[in-house]
Design a protein around this motif. Sequence first.
Motif, PDB file in Angstrom:
ATOM      1  N   MET A 185       4.154   0.112   8.832  1.00  0.00           N
ATOM      2  CA  MET A 185       4.007   0.872   7.591  1.00  0.00           C
ATOM      3  C   MET A 185       3.485   0.003   6.444  1.00  0.00           C
ATOM      4  N   GLU A 186       3.648  -1.312   6.549  1.00  0.00           N
ATOM      5  CA  GLU A 186       3.183  -2.229   5.508  1.00  0.00           C
ATOM      6  C   GLU A 186       1.693  -2.544   5.622  1.00  0.00           C
ATOM      7  N   LEU A 187       1.060  -2.141   6.735  1.00  0.00           N
ATOM      8  CA  LEU A 187      -0.326  -2.517   6.980  1.00  0.00           C
ATOM      9  C   LEU A 187      -1.315  -1.823   6.058  1.00  0.00           C
ATOM     10  N   ASN A 188      -2.457  -2.471   5.878  1.00  0.00           N
ATOM     11  CA  ASN A 188      -3.572  -1.870   5.157  1.00  0.00           C
ATOM     12  C   ASN A 188      -3.939  -0.543   5.822  1.00  0.00           C
ATOM     13  N   PRO A 189      -4.160   0.528   5.053  1.00  0.00           N
ATOM     14  CA  PRO A 189      -4.489   1.841   5.634  1.00  0.00           C
ATOM     15  C   PRO A 189      -5.686   1.814   6.586  1.00  0.00           C
ATOM     16  N   GLU A 190      -6.600   0.862   6.378  1.00  0.00           N
ATOM     17  CA  GLU A 190      -7.746   0.756   7.284  1.00  0.00           C
ATOM     18  C   GLU A 190      -7.302   0.496   8.718  1.00  0.00           C
ATOM     19  N   LEU A 191      -6.198  -0.219   8.865  1.00  0.00           N
ATOM     20  CA  LEU A 191      -5.747  -0.633  10.199  1.00  0.00           C
ATOM     21  C   LEU A 191      -4.471   0.069  10.641  1.00  0.00           C
ATOM     22  N   ARG A 192      -3.756   0.649   9.697  1.00  0.00           N
ATOM     23  CA  ARG A 192      -2.412   1.165   9.975  1.00  0.00           C
ATOM     24  C   ARG A 192      -2.375   2.185  11.118  1.00  0.00           C
ATOM     25  N   ASN A 193      -3.217   3.218  11.059  1.00  0.00           N
ATOM     26  CA  ASN A 193      -3.181   4.255  12.091  1.00  0.00           C
ATOM     27  C   ASN A 193      -3.579   3.719  13.455  1.00  0.00           C
ATOM     28  N   ALA A 194      -4.556   2.817  13.481  1.00  0.00           N
ATOM     29  CA  ALA A 194      -5.000   2.248  14.757  1.00  0.00           C
ATOM     30  C   ALA A 194      -3.876   1.458  15.414  1.00  0.00           C
ATOM     31  N   VAL A 195      -3.179   0.642  14.639  1.00  0.00           N
ATOM     32  CA  VAL A 195      -2.085  -0.160  15.194  1.00  0.00           C
ATOM     33  C   VAL A 195      -0.918   0.737  15.600  1.00  0.00           C
ATOM     34  N   MET A 196      -0.631   1.731  14.771  1.00  0.00           N
ATOM     35  CA  MET A 196       0.457   2.669  15.090  1.00  0.00           C
ATOM     36  C   MET A 196       0.188   3.384  16.412  1.00  0.00           C
ATOM     37  N   PHE A 230       0.835  -1.197   0.000  1.00  0.00           N
ATOM     38  CA  PHE A 230       0.000   0.000   0.000  1.00  0.00           C
ATOM     39  C   PHE A 230       0.873   1.252   0.000  1.00  0.00           C
ATOM     40  N   SER A 231       0.289   2.340  -0.484  1.00  0.00           N
ATOM     41  CA  SER A 231       0.965   3.632  -0.437  1.00  0.00           C
ATOM     42  C   SER A 231       1.026   4.132   0.999  1.00  0.00           C
ATOM     43  N   VAL A 232       2.068   4.907   1.305  1.00  0.00           N
ATOM     44  CA  VAL A 232       2.182   5.480   2.649  1.00  0.00           C
ATOM     45  C   VAL A 232       1.945   6.991   2.627  1.00  0.00           C
ATOM     46  N   ASN A 233       1.381   7.486   1.544  1.00  0.00           N
ATOM     47  CA  ASN A 233       1.149   8.925   1.417  1.00  0.00           C
ATOM     48  C   ASN A 233       0.190   9.457   2.485  1.00  0.00           C
ATOM     49  N   ASP A 234      -0.734   8.587   2.934  1.00  0.00           N
ATOM     50  CA  ASP A 234      -1.725   9.038   3.910  1.00  0.00           C
ATOM     51  C   ASP A 234      -1.142   9.203   5.315  1.00  0.00           C
ATOM     52  N   THR A 235       0.117   8.848   5.519  1.00  0.00           N
ATOM     53  CA  THR A 235       0.715   8.966   6.855  1.00  0.00           C
ATOM     54  C   THR A 235       1.144  10.394   7.173  1.00  0.00           C
ATOM     55  N   THR A 236       0.982  11.297   6.232  1.00  0.00           N
ATOM     56  CA  THR A 236       1.333  12.711   6.470  1.00  0.00           C
ATOM     57  C   THR A 236       0.107  13.605   6.286  1.00  0.00           C
ATOM     58  N   GLU A 237      -1.053  13.028   6.475  1.00  0.00           N
ATOM     59  CA  GLU A 237      -2.303  13.737   6.209  1.00  0.00           C
ATOM     60  C   GLU A 237      -2.476  14.990   7.067  1.00  0.00           C
ATOM     61  N   THR A 238      -2.076  14.910   8.339  1.00  0.00           N
ATOM     62  CA  THR A 238      -2.151  16.061   9.254  1.00  0.00           C
ATOM     63  C   THR A 238      -0.803  16.225   9.943  1.00  0.00           C
ATOM     64  N   SER A 279      -2.129  -7.907   7.164  1.00  0.00           N
ATOM     65  CA  SER A 279      -2.317  -8.293   8.568  1.00  0.00           C
ATOM     66  C   SER A 279      -1.633  -9.628   8.847  1.00  0.00           C
ATOM     67  N   PHE A 280      -1.724 -10.545   7.869  1.00  0.00           N
ATOM     68  CA  PHE A 280      -1.052 -11.835   8.020  1.00  0.00           C
ATOM     69  C   PHE A 280       0.454 -11.642   8.153  1.00  0.00           C
ATOM     70  N   GLN A 281       1.030 -10.826   7.278  1.00  0.00           N
ATOM     71  CA  GLN A 281       2.471 -10.577   7.344  1.00  0.00           C
ATOM     72  C   GLN A 281       2.856  -9.911   8.657  1.00  0.00           C
ATOM     73  N   PHE A 282       2.024  -8.983   9.114  1.00  0.00           N
ATOM     74  CA  PHE A 282       2.279  -8.280  10.368  1.00  0.00           C
ATOM     75  C   PHE A 282       2.351  -9.262  11.536  1.00  0.00           C
ATOM     76  N   CYS A 283       1.464 -10.266  11.516  1.00  0.00           N
ATOM     77  CA  CYS A 283       1.450 -11.266  12.588  1.00  0.00           C
ATOM     78  C   CYS A 283       2.537 -12.327  12.398  1.00  0.00           C
ATOM     79  N   ALA A 284       2.776 -12.709  11.151  1.00  0.00           N
ATOM     80  CA  ALA A 284       3.664 -13.837  10.875  1.00  0.00           C
ATOM     81  C   ALA A 284       5.141 -13.507  11.067  1.00  0.00           C
ATOM     82  N   ILE A 285       5.553 -12.314  10.651  1.00  0.00           N
ATOM     83  CA  ILE A 285       6.983 -11.985  10.691  1.00  0.00           C
ATOM     84  C   ILE A 285       7.571 -12.107  12.102  1.00  0.00           C
TER      85      ILE A 285
END
Length: 450
Positions: free
Chosen positions: A58-69, A28-36, A292-298
């Motif tokens: 940073m590899e997570l789906n944007p739907e979950l990325r901010n919540a996990v961060m 996924f793109s990480v452009n949304d991580t600088t939104e504000t 999410s699988f990669q996030f858990c598996a690594i």
Amino acid sequence: MGKLTQFITHPLELRAAIILQFFRKPLFSVNDTTETPDLKQCYKLLKLTSRSFAAVIMELNPELRNAVMLFYLILRALDTVEDDMSIAHDIKVPLLRDFHKKLSLDDWSFDGNSPDEKDRAVLTEFNSILHEFHRLNKEYRDVIIRITKEMGNGMADYILDEEFNLNGVQTIKDYDMYCHYVAGLVGDGLTHLMVIARFASPELIKRPELFESMGLFLQKTNIIRDYAEDIEAGRSFWPKEIWSIYGEKLTNFQSPENTKQGVFCINHLVLNALEHVTDVLTYLSSIQERSSFQFCAIPQVMAIATLALVFNNEDVLHTNVKIRKGTTCDLILKSRTYKGCVDIFEYYLRDIRKRLNVEDPNYLKFNIHVAKIDQFIEEMYQDNLPQGVKPNKTEIYLKVSERAKFDNPIEDVQYEEIYKFNMLLTVLFSTVLGILVIYLGPSNAEQSTQ
């Protein structure tokens, strides 16, 4: 051994590092991580506090990325309060117990950490975390608040536990409970976040032993590996119920005459950690969304690789051992599919059993337990059944069969990456060969003889 030497002596790991760096495409793109401005600051804090966690988040789906961060940063802030020995107990304990209440405030920060505390910025800049936290879906916020409350109270309880502070962890039950508060709760929270996002099977919520094992497997691996570092800092996390079998004092294992018993103790702790493997593999089979699988598996494949490294390794008694950088790259690439993860676990379990000393007091228990894991893995695939015999459709067999539709496209991507790498290698080889022909060819040879 330097990293360059490691790569030269392990060419497959060098290939993995090159593919990871140059050929693997981000999901996924990480452009949304600088939104504000606040969100940008939060991601800056994430990279400041943990490069490894930052990379997988940073590899997570944007739907979950901010919540996990934000979940990570909030727990990091909580941990930074708990770890700082310069904060008086009468300030620290109430702060830990009430930390979850700070998440309901519009603004709050804390500058009471020691100037030398490396992660103090997470607390001094907590306003940015709060502002972004309030922008999350309420369901995500509720999960994070609940876990923060439970973890903060658990930390406060341990601070006030004189027996723990004087003598460390006593029983295996205490060991599991300590790991629950520092890691099992994280697995709890992450599981609920993924289920809310519809990235994991809702069945996971009904089976807390699975996400508990995910956390305990990681934490126990870290505790075994960190023996020397913890002893130097005056901490004790190895459970007395285990280490007292092998010595009178936990610190004695660093003496040359006690090395053998110390190694047997390490192996016993590895055996204890391996009890979580079947739960870990069952959990991973229920994660449906790729990032999410990669996030858990690594982290889990890193843990089994680390367990194999510390097993039967007396260096653990004197220093902090780590898997090679190239091994890490290889594990990240191979763990993108469920079958890849299972293969990694099988490889390191075979490695452990191969190096098991017949003199080890737990020799028989090791062999029995690894055989049980092998049987569990065979149950997943049932590839070698006699002709006409139908597979036994157990829970894990059905889960793994369902996962195939998620993994097949990823396998195609892996083959493409390796093909591109091989093409690059061919071009480089041809270029070098061409240069050699030009400079060492017949015409140059004739000129050199004249």
